[in-house]
Design a protein around this motif. Structure first.
Motif, PDB file in Angstrom:
ATOM      1  N   TRP A  51       0.835  -1.203   0.000  1.00 43.96           N
ATOM      2  CA  TRP A  51       0.000   0.000   0.000  1.00 43.96           C
ATOM      3  C   TRP A  51       0.867   1.248   0.000  1.00 43.96           C
ATOM      4  CZ3 TRP A  51      -4.743   0.521   3.785  1.00 43.96           C
ATOM      5  CH2 TRP A  51      -5.615   1.515   3.327  1.00 43.96           C
ATOM      6  N   VAL A  77       2.239   4.035   5.702  1.00 41.21           N
ATOM      7  CA  VAL A  77       0.915   3.470   5.947  1.00 41.21           C
ATOM      8  C   VAL A  77       0.990   2.725   7.273  1.00 41.21           C
ATOM      9  CG1 VAL A  77      -0.855   1.846   5.182  1.00 41.21           C
ATOM     10  CG2 VAL A  77       0.331   3.266   3.503  1.00 41.21           C
ATOM     11  N   LEU A  79      -1.150   0.504   9.868  1.00 36.67           N
ATOM     12  CA  LEU A  79      -2.345  -0.338   9.914  1.00 36.67           C
ATOM     13  C   LEU A  79      -2.526  -0.861  11.327  1.00 36.67           C
ATOM     14  CD1 LEU A  79      -4.422  -1.638   7.863  1.00 36.67           C
ATOM     15  CD2 LEU A  79      -2.965  -3.661   7.975  1.00 36.67           C
ATOM     16  N   LYS A  91      -7.953  -0.572  10.586  1.00 37.75           N
ATOM     17  CA  LYS A  91      -8.007   0.880  10.474  1.00 37.75           C
ATOM     18  C   LYS A  91      -6.651   1.272   9.915  1.00 37.75           C
ATOM     19  CE  LYS A  91     -10.888   1.680  14.515  1.00 37.75           C
ATOM     20  NZ  LYS A  91     -10.864   2.113  15.911  1.00 37.75           N
ATOM     21  N   ALA A  92      -6.622   2.303   9.086  1.00 36.20           N
ATOM     22  CA  ALA A  92      -5.357   2.709   8.488  1.00 36.20           C
ATOM     23  C   ALA A  92      -5.171   4.217   8.580  1.00 36.20           C
ATOM     24  CB  ALA A  92      -5.304   2.274   7.021  1.00 36.20           C
ATOM     25  N   GLU A  93      -3.906   4.599   8.677  1.00 28.82           N
ATOM     26  CA  GLU A  93      -3.542   6.006   8.576  1.00 28.82           C
ATOM     27  C   GLU A  93      -2.437   6.115   7.541  1.00 28.82           C
ATOM     28  OE1 GLU A  93      -2.368   9.948  11.139  1.00 28.82           O
ATOM     29  OE2 GLU A  93      -2.041   8.001  12.071  1.00 28.82           O
ATOM     30  N   ILE A  94      -2.634   6.998   6.592  1.00 32.63           N
ATOM     31  CA  ILE A  94      -1.625   7.255   5.568  1.00 32.63           C
ATOM     32  C   ILE A  94      -1.068   8.646   5.830  1.00 32.63           C
ATOM     33  CG2 ILE A  94      -1.156   7.521   3.107  1.00 32.63           C
ATOM     34  CD1 ILE A  94      -3.514   5.599   2.592  1.00 32.63           C
ATOM     35  N   HIS A 114      -5.418   9.174  -3.010  1.00 36.86           N
ATOM     36  CA  HIS A 114      -6.263   8.159  -2.366  1.00 36.86           C
ATOM     37  C   HIS A 114      -7.370   7.673  -3.304  1.00 36.86           C
ATOM     38  CE1 HIS A 114      -7.797   5.933   1.010  1.00 36.86           C
ATOM     39  NE2 HIS A 114      -8.916   6.620   1.070  1.00 36.86           N
ATOM     40  N   SER A 120      -6.044   1.724  -1.987  1.00 38.58           N
ATOM     41  CA  SER A 120      -7.038   2.608  -1.385  1.00 38.58           C
ATOM     42  C   SER A 120      -8.423   2.302  -1.930  1.00 38.58           C
ATOM     43  CB  SER A 120      -6.680   4.070  -1.656  1.00 38.58           C
ATOM     44  OG  SER A 120      -5.488   4.431  -0.997  1.00 38.58           O
ATOM     45  N   THR A 123      -9.910  -0.974  -0.473  1.00 37.52           N
ATOM     46  CA  THR A 123     -10.334  -0.934   0.924  1.00 37.52           C
ATOM     47  C   THR A 123     -11.462   0.061   1.181  1.00 37.52           C
ATOM     48  OG1 THR A 123      -8.613   0.690   1.432  1.00 37.52           O
ATOM     49  CG2 THR A 123      -8.066  -1.642   1.777  1.00 37.52           C
ATOM     50  N   ARG A 124     -11.812   0.837   0.176  1.00 33.39           N
ATOM     51  CA  ARG A 124     -12.833   1.870   0.342  1.00 33.39           C
ATOM     52  C   ARG A 124     -14.139   1.268   0.854  1.00 33.39           C
ATOM     53  NH1 ARG A 124     -12.042   4.740  -4.179  1.00 33.39           N
ATOM     54  NH2 ARG A 124     -10.505   5.867  -2.990  1.00 33.39           N
ATOM     55  N   VAL A 129      -9.886   5.086   6.871  1.00 31.61           N
ATOM     56  CA  VAL A 129      -8.554   5.591   6.536  1.00 31.61           C
ATOM     57  C   VAL A 129      -8.473   7.073   6.882  1.00 31.61           C
ATOM     58  CG1 VAL A 129      -6.878   5.966   4.689  1.00 31.61           C
ATOM     59  CG2 VAL A 129      -8.321   3.918   4.654  1.00 31.61           C
TER      60      VAL A 129
END
Length: 134
Positions: A51, A77, A79, A91-94, A114, A120, A123-124, A129
């Motif tokens: 990712w 990324v 996770l 849950k993710a943070e970019i 994104h 991205s 996983t939408r 995110v």
């Protein structure tokens, strides 16, 4: 079809995974947090590697449109994975850092990237995110 790849795993999270062409084979291991010994690799590690790389390419593809040079962009990324009685959830943070970039322009670039990164898009609507310019 522009590209196709497949992998086979025997033994699940404590098994061995190999790409169809033999170019990469990994010993897999369940994380300590979920009762494993923590040895080997886990699917989530591979997922964040892919990712972040994919997202970095989206940044490169769109940077000029936002008046930025994406060559020095650093994409992280992060996770998190939670487990209930029967399933797992992500849950993710970019986070994207681009030295010298205007934060508003960078945030707009991140949001645009994104929308085109296949990870991205995949996983939408099922993985929350957070997108952050740092």
């Amino acid at each position: 079809m522009a590209y196709a790849i497949s992998a086979t795993t025997k033994g699940g999270r404590n098994g061995r995974a190999i790409l169809e062409n033999g170019g990469l084979a990994l010993a897999m291991g369940l994380q300590k947090e979920f009762g494993g010994n923590g040895e080997g690799h886990n699917p989530e590690q591979l997922f964040v590697l892919g990712w972040s790389s994919c997202f970095g390419q989206a940044i490169l593809a769109l940077a000029k449109k936002h008046g930025l040079d994406g060559q020095d962009a650093r994409v992280t990324v992060a996770l998190t994975m939670d487990k209930d009685e029967i399933s797992f959830g992500f849950k993710a943070e970019i986070k994207v850092a681009l030295p010298g970039a205007d934060k508003a322009k960078l945030q707009a670039l991140i949001e645009d990237a994104h929308t085109i990164c296949p990870y991205s898009r995949a996983t939408r609507n099922n993985v929350p995110v957070t997108l952050t310019a740092v």
